[in-house]
Design an enzyme around this catalytic site. Structure first.
Site, PDB file in Angstrom:
ATOM      1  N   ASP A 108       0.907  -1.136   0.100  1.00 32.11           N
ATOM      2  CA  ASP A 108      -0.036   0.087   0.074  1.00 32.11           C
ATOM      3  C   ASP A 108       0.867   1.297   0.031  1.00 32.11           C
ATOM      4  OD1 ASP A 108      -1.522   2.106   0.443  1.00 32.11           O
ATOM      5  OD2 ASP A 108      -2.771   1.285   2.157  1.00 32.11           O
ATOM      6  N   VAL A 109       0.908   1.904  -1.056  1.00 31.14           N
ATOM      7  CA  VAL A 109       1.896   3.010  -1.457  1.00 31.14           C
ATOM      8  C   VAL A 109       1.777   4.139  -0.235  1.00 31.14           C
ATOM      9  CG1 VAL A 109       2.434   2.542  -3.671  1.00 31.14           C
ATOM     10  CG2 VAL A 109       0.692   4.242  -3.268  1.00 31.14           C
ATOM     11  N   LYS A 158      -1.240  15.142  -9.444  1.00 33.09           N
ATOM     12  CA  LYS A 158      -0.429  14.775 -10.852  1.00 33.09           C
ATOM     13  C   LYS A 158       0.405  16.051 -10.820  1.00 33.09           C
ATOM     14  CE  LYS A 158      -1.818  10.544 -11.518  1.00 33.09           C
ATOM     15  NZ  LYS A 158      -1.032   9.554 -11.273  1.00 33.09           N
ATOM     16  N   TYR A 200      -7.128  15.175  -8.257  1.00 40.14           N
ATOM     17  CA  TYR A 200      -6.366  14.539  -9.304  1.00 40.14           C
ATOM     18  C   TYR A 200      -5.399  15.455  -9.862  1.00 40.14           C
ATOM     19  CZ  TYR A 200      -5.493  10.781 -12.852  1.00 40.14           C
ATOM     20  OH  TYR A 200      -4.913  10.054 -13.604  1.00 40.14           O
ATOM     21  N   ASN A 231       3.566   3.929 -10.731  1.00 35.93           N
ATOM     22  CA  ASN A 231       2.432   3.796 -11.363  1.00 35.93           C
ATOM     23  C   ASN A 231       0.947   4.028 -10.470  1.00 35.93           C
ATOM     24  OD1 ASN A 231       0.687   2.817 -13.930  1.00 35.93           O
ATOM     25  ND2 ASN A 231       0.375   1.275 -12.342  1.00 35.93           N
ATOM     26  N   THR A 264      -8.437   0.998 -18.970  1.00 33.48           N
ATOM     27  CA  THR A 264      -8.346   0.050 -17.682  1.00 33.48           C
ATOM     28  C   THR A 264      -9.339   0.511 -16.914  1.00 33.48           C
ATOM     29  OG1 THR A 264      -7.430   2.173 -16.677  1.00 33.48           O
ATOM     30  CG2 THR A 264      -5.739   0.926 -18.059  1.00 33.48           C
TER      31      THR A 264
HETATM   32  N1  LIG Z   1      -6.309   4.990 -17.365  1.00 36.41           N
HETATM   33  C1  LIG Z   1      -6.135   6.177 -17.723  1.00 36.41           C
HETATM   34  O1  LIG Z   1      -6.682   6.715 -18.745  1.00 36.41           O
HETATM   35  C2  LIG Z   1      -4.981   6.947 -17.250  1.00 36.41           C
HETATM   36  C3  LIG Z   1      -4.600   8.396 -17.842  1.00 36.41           C
HETATM   37  C4  LIG Z   1      -3.722   9.036 -17.452  1.00 36.41           C
HETATM   38  C5  LIG Z   1      -2.928   8.749 -16.017  1.00 36.41           C
HETATM   39  N2  LIG Z   1      -3.224   7.459 -15.619  1.00 36.41           N
HETATM   40  C6  LIG Z   1      -2.387   7.051 -14.488  1.00 36.41           C
HETATM   41  O2  LIG Z   1      -1.892   5.657 -14.612  1.00 36.41           O
HETATM   42  C7  LIG Z   1      -1.794   4.791 -13.533  1.00 36.41           C
HETATM   43  C8  LIG Z   1      -2.450   3.682 -13.545  1.00 36.41           C
HETATM   44  O3  LIG Z   1      -3.750   3.630 -13.913  1.00 36.41           O
HETATM   45  P1  LIG Z   1      -4.644   2.446 -14.478  1.00 36.41           P
HETATM   46  O4  LIG Z   1      -5.444   3.224 -15.516  1.00 36.41           O
HETATM   47  O5  LIG Z   1      -3.710   1.375 -14.965  1.00 36.41           O
HETATM   48  O6  LIG Z   1      -5.684   2.267 -13.464  1.00 36.41           O
HETATM   49  P2  LIG Z   1      -5.937   0.760 -12.672  1.00 36.41           P
HETATM   50  O7  LIG Z   1      -6.183  -0.126 -13.602  1.00 36.41           O
HETATM   51  O8  LIG Z   1      -7.109   1.172 -11.814  1.00 36.41           O
HETATM   52  O9  LIG Z   1      -4.825   0.659 -11.822  1.00 36.41           O
HETATM   53  C9  LIG Z   1      -4.284   1.153 -10.830  1.00 36.41           C
HETATM   54  C10 LIG Z   1      -3.452   0.438 -10.120  1.00 36.41           C
HETATM   55  O10 LIG Z   1      -2.787   1.226  -8.920  1.00 36.41           O
HETATM   56  C11 LIG Z   1      -2.975   0.388  -7.752  1.00 36.41           C
HETATM   57  N3  LIG Z   1      -3.011   1.242  -6.548  1.00 36.41           N
HETATM   58  C12 LIG Z   1      -3.995   2.105  -6.387  1.00 36.41           C
HETATM   59  N4  LIG Z   1      -3.971   2.778  -5.115  1.00 36.41           N
HETATM   60  C13 LIG Z   1      -2.892   1.919  -4.665  1.00 36.41           C
HETATM   61  C14 LIG Z   1      -2.234   2.013  -3.206  1.00 36.41           C
HETATM   62  N5  LIG Z   1      -2.586   2.725  -2.305  1.00 36.41           N
HETATM   63  N6  LIG Z   1      -1.081   1.090  -3.109  1.00 36.41           N
HETATM   64  C15 LIG Z   1      -0.636   0.320  -3.945  1.00 36.41           C
HETATM   65  N7  LIG Z   1      -1.076   0.365  -5.208  1.00 36.41           N
HETATM   66  C16 LIG Z   1      -2.260   0.791  -5.415  1.00 36.41           C
HETATM   67  C17 LIG Z   1      -4.119  -0.688  -7.935  1.00 36.41           C
HETATM   68  O11 LIG Z   1      -4.052  -1.711  -7.153  1.00 36.41           O
HETATM   69  P3  LIG Z   1      -4.952  -2.095  -5.799  1.00 36.41           P
HETATM   70  O12 LIG Z   1      -6.246  -1.493  -5.844  1.00 36.41           O
HETATM   71  O13 LIG Z   1      -4.970  -3.628  -5.785  1.00 36.41           O
HETATM   72  O14 LIG Z   1      -3.906  -1.676  -4.893  1.00 36.41           O
HETATM   73  C18 LIG Z   1      -3.846  -0.841  -9.451  1.00 36.41           C
HETATM   74  O15 LIG Z   1      -2.886  -1.969  -9.648  1.00 36.41           O
HETATM   75  C19 LIG Z   1      -2.281   5.962 -12.338  1.00 36.41           C
HETATM   76  O16 LIG Z   1      -1.339   6.487 -11.657  1.00 36.41           O
HETATM   77  C20 LIG Z   1      -3.287   6.804 -13.196  1.00 36.41           C
HETATM   78  O17 LIG Z   1      -3.544   8.090 -12.705  1.00 36.41           O
HETATM   79  C21 LIG Z   1      -4.325   6.550 -16.245  1.00 36.41           C
END
Ligand SMILES: NC(=O)c1ccc[n+]([C@@H]2O[C@H](COP(=O)([O-])OP(=O)(O)OC[C@H]3O[C@@H](n4cnc5c(N)ncnc54)[C@H](OP(=O)(O)O)[C@@H]3O)[C@@H](O)[C@H]2O)c1
Length: 307
Positions: A112-113, A209, A205, A139, A240
Site C-alpha cells: 500500500d503506497v 499529478k 487528481y 504507477n 483500464t
Molecule cells: N487509465 C487512464 O486513462 C490514465 C490516464 C492518465 C493517467 N493514468 C495513470 O496511470 C496509472 C495507472 O492507472 P490505470 O489506468 O492502470 O488504473 P487501474 O487499472 O485502476 O490501476 C491502478 C493500480 O494502482 C494500484 N493502486 C491504487 N492505489 C494503491 C495503493 N494505495 N497502493 C498500491 N497500489 C495502489 C491498484 O491496485 P490495488 O487497488 O490492488 O492496490 C492498481 O493496480 C495511475 O497513476 C493513473 O493516474 C491513467
C-alpha cells in the site's frame, strides 16, 4: 537536463489595442512552439532490441492490472526481474505467475503506497527475493471522486494525494540510496495530462499529478550526478479499470460534462491499450534513454514524432 516545462503564462488578453494584441498573439504562438520544442524528444526510438533490462530488478507499483501490469509483463520480457506490487493479492499473484510461466522472473509483493511501513516492507521483500531495486515505476494511482472543490471531502482529497504523490515520494525515498550507491537507476512516474489541463471536478487528481511532476523534476536533479534518470509519462486515455470506474459515475453525481467526457472516450474509440504507455515506460528505463532526465513525456508527442 531539460525541465520539460511549458510556456510561461503569456496571455492574449493583455491589451484591447489590435497592434499590441497581435504582437501578444505572435509571442504566444512563438512561446508555444518553443515550449513544444523543449518538451519534444527528437529521434526517440521506443524499442531497444534484445533484453535491455537484463540483470536489472524492477518494482512496479500498481502492477496488478492496467498500465502497471502491462509494464511489468514488458519489463520482464525485456530481461528485468520484476516485483509486481499492489494491494490486491490475487491480481499481483496472477500477473507474477503469468510472467514466470513465460520463462521470466517475477514475484508478487503486497504494497500500500500510502503506508510508510508497507513501502519499506515491500522494498525489503523485493530485495530479499530478487535483489536491490534499480528500476522503480511509480504507477499506482487513483482519480478519487471527480467532484467540484466545494463538494470534495477532505478525506477524499487526502486519499488522492496520499496515493498519487506521497506514495511516489515514499517509494523513491526507498529506491534512491541503492541507485545512487550503484551509480545507475531509473524512476518513471506515471502522471496525467490532468496535471497541466485544468478540468472542473478534477482538482485533487490534477493537483496531485502536478505535484508528482514537480517531484519528478526535483528527483531528476538529485539523481543526475549519479546516473539516476527520473522521468514522467502522460499515458493518454487508457482502457483500464480506472476509466471503467470513471464511466460508471452517474451524471447526477459528477455533472453532465464530465459524464459525457468519460463516456465519449469509449464511444469515440479514444481508449488506447495499456501496452502502449508500457512501451514508452520500458524505453525510459533503458541505458539508451539516459539523456531523458526530468522530462515529462506525453505519449501523443511521440506518436507525432514517429509519423
Ligand atoms: N487509465 C487512464 O486513462 C490514465 C490516464 C492518465 C493517467 N493514468 C495513470 O496511470 C496509472 C495507472 O492507472 P490505470 O489506468 O492502470 O488504473 P487501474 O487499472 O485502476 O490501476 C491502478 C493500480 O494502482 C494500484 N493502486 C491504487 N492505489 C494503491 C495503493 N494505495 N497502493 C498500491 N497500489 C495502489 C491498484 O491496485 P490495488 O487497488 O490492488 O492496490 C492498481 O493496480 C495511475 O497513476 C493513473 O493516474 C491513467
Amino acid at each position: 537536463m531539460c525541465s520539460g516545462k511549458g510556456a510561461p503564462g503569456i496571455s492574449t488578453t493583455l491589451s484591447g489595442k489590435s497592434g499590441i494584441s497581435d504582437k501578444v498573439a505572435l509571442l504566444t504562438l512563438a512561446a508555444r512552439i518553443l515550449s513544444q520544442r523543449r518538451t519534444r524528444v527528437p529521434g526517440i526510438v521506443l524499442r531497444v532490441e534484445g533484453r535491455p533490462h537484463a540483470g536489472r530488478v524492477a518494482l512496479i507499483t500498481g502492477g496488478g492490472r492496467g498500465i502497471g501490469a502491462a509494464t511489468a509483463r514488458l519489463l520482464a520480457r525485456e530481461g528485468a526481474a520484476v516485483a509486481v506490487a499492489a494491494r490486491t493479492e490475487e491480481e499481483i499473484s496472477s500477473v507474477a505467475r503469468e510472467i514466470e510461466a513465460g520463462g521470466n522472473t517475477a514475484i508478487p509483493v503486497l504494497l500500500d503506497v500510502t503506508d510508510e511501513d508497507s513501502v519499506s516492507a515491500a522494498f525489503e521483500k523485493a530485495r530479499a527475493g530478487l535483489g536491490p531495486v534499480d528500476i522503480l515505476i511509480n504507477n499506482a494511482g487513483t482519480p478519487g471522486v471527480p467532484l467540484p472543490v466545494a463538494r470534495t471531502e477532505l478525506s477524499d482529497w487526502r486519499r488522492v494525494f496520499d496515493a498519487n504523490v506521497t506514495g511516489a515520494f515514499l517509494c523513491a525515498r526507498e529506491a534512491m540510496p541503492h541507485m545512487v550507491s550503484g551509480d545507475w537507476g531509473r524512476i518513471v512516474n506515471v502522471s496525467s495530462a490532468a496535471a497541466r489541463h485544468p478540468m472542473a471536478g478534477m482538482a485533487a487528481y490534477g493537483a496531485s499529478k502536478a505535484a508528482l511532476d514537480q517531484l519528478t523534476r526535483v528527483l531528476a536533479l538529485e539523481g543526475e550526478p549519479h546516473n539516476v534518470a527520473v522521468t514522467g509519462v502522460y499515458p493518454g486515455v487508457v482502457d483500464t479499470r480506472m476509466q471503467e470506474k470513471s464511466r460508471a459515475f452517474p451524471p447526477d453525481l459528477i455533472g453532465k460534462q464530465l459524464y459525457r467526457m468519460f463516456q465519449g472516450y469509449s464511444d469515440f474509440g479514444m481508449l488506447r491499450a495499456p501496452e502502449e504507455p508500457a512501451e514508452l515506460i520500458s524505453y525510459l528505463c533503458t541505458s539508451e534513454a539516459a539523456r531523458l532526465n526530468g522530462h515529462i513525456i506525453r505519449l501523443e508527442q511521440l506518436e507525432a514524432l514517429k509519423e
